[in-house]
Design an enzyme around this catalytic site. Sequence first.
Site, PDB file in Angstrom:
ATOM      1  N   LYS A  39       0.842  -1.203   0.000  1.00 38.44           N
ATOM      2  CA  LYS A  39       0.000   0.000   0.000  1.00 38.44           C
ATOM      3  C   LYS A  39       0.876   1.252   0.000  1.00 38.44           C
ATOM      4  O   LYS A  39       0.590   2.220  -0.715  1.00 38.44           O
ATOM      5  CB  LYS A  39      -0.933  -0.010   1.218  1.00 38.44           C
TER       6      LYS A  39
ATOM      7  N   GLN B 143      -3.778  -1.817  10.243  1.00 40.65           N
ATOM      8  CA  GLN B 143      -3.730  -3.167   9.676  1.00 40.65           C
ATOM      9  C   GLN B 143      -4.248  -4.177  10.708  1.00 40.65           C
ATOM     10  O   GLN B 143      -3.768  -4.229  11.827  1.00 40.65           O
ATOM     11  CB  GLN B 143      -2.283  -3.494   9.273  1.00 40.65           C
TER      12      GLN B 143
ATOM     13  N   ASP C  24     -10.337   2.900   4.243  1.00 38.54           N
ATOM     14  CA  ASP C  24     -10.799   1.519   4.032  1.00 38.54           C
ATOM     15  C   ASP C  24     -12.326   1.478   3.926  1.00 38.54           C
ATOM     16  O   ASP C  24     -12.890   0.509   3.431  1.00 38.54           O
ATOM     17  CB  ASP C  24     -10.389   0.644   5.228  1.00 38.54           C
TER      18      ASP C  24
END
Length: 285
Positions: A54, A98, A121
């Site tokens: 990412k 995460q 997200d």
Amino acid sequence: MAAQLIDGKAIAQEVRAEVKREVADWVAEGHDAPGLATVLVGDDPASALYVGNKQKASAEVGIQGFDHRLPQDAPHDEVEGILRDLATDPRVSGILLQLPTPPQVDGAVLAAQIPPGKDVDGLTPLSAGLLAQGRRGLRPCTPSGIMELLRRHDVPIQGAEAVVVGRSDLVGRPVSALLLAANATVTVCHSKTRDLGEVCRRADILVAAVGRPGLVKGEWIKPGATVIDVGSPKGDVEFEAAAERAGLITPVPGGVGPMTIAMLLRNTLLAARAAAEEPVGAGWS
Ligand code: NAP
């Protein structure tokens, strides 16, 4: 094979190139580059790889990276403190925690506190609520990637019969909400659906997000339908047989998979634009 393939790899590259151009334009207008903060607790190699990918993808399109890595035994409060700082840091447009986190860190509680304006997200309960109500907000990356695949192929969505197999918070539910928002007539199937085949046969657009290879049979595909197979690493759809009947179909790999990071980059840019209009850090409780 009758169906045309939906090349997710190529479309993801297009999206990434567009984001790169738009980031450059944004900076040329005098704004700071959008910033993506990632927070990784512990040393799980798969998680480290995801976070690394990412950050690498962000750098490629001109997004600033803020890469926070904490040891496996980092206390909950320390992670919370970092997330709080990121929530109010004007250089940070988007925050990713995460998951999973080590047991002493309650990842679900912390992720839920990410302000909706920085929830790139799109998976917090607040973002899910905004989506469910059709209000402005950041949308989850894989579902919005699916919508992008449909749009780039000019698949008619308004009034179409859409069937989504799977109702997870990650894919099934949000993609159902996005299809509904685009005026499809949506049916959501799950493990208790009585006759999955009969429901799938109605679908002009069929999205399979289950994680059971080959669950969706080729003979269930309505001739000419668009088939989006989210299953990974093996598809949920019997590809060869489905491709004989479908009009458009995603391969696995190379279909939905590459879209997720591309849409994360786009979300980070959208978050930066929105933050220029609204106070930074709003929503942190
Ligand atoms: P999940 O949380 O395990 O949800 C699976 C869903 O499938 C559940 O709603 C479950 O129903 C339903 N289901 C299970 N068995 C079924 C059956 N026999 N008939 C109908 N429905 C059934 O999975 P997920 O996170 O949504 O992921 C689904 C798949 O997508 C996985 O293969 C995953 O690896 C993949 N995925 C890919 C990407 C990507 O490519 N970027 C991103 C995310 C996920 P119940 O609710 O009744 O249990």
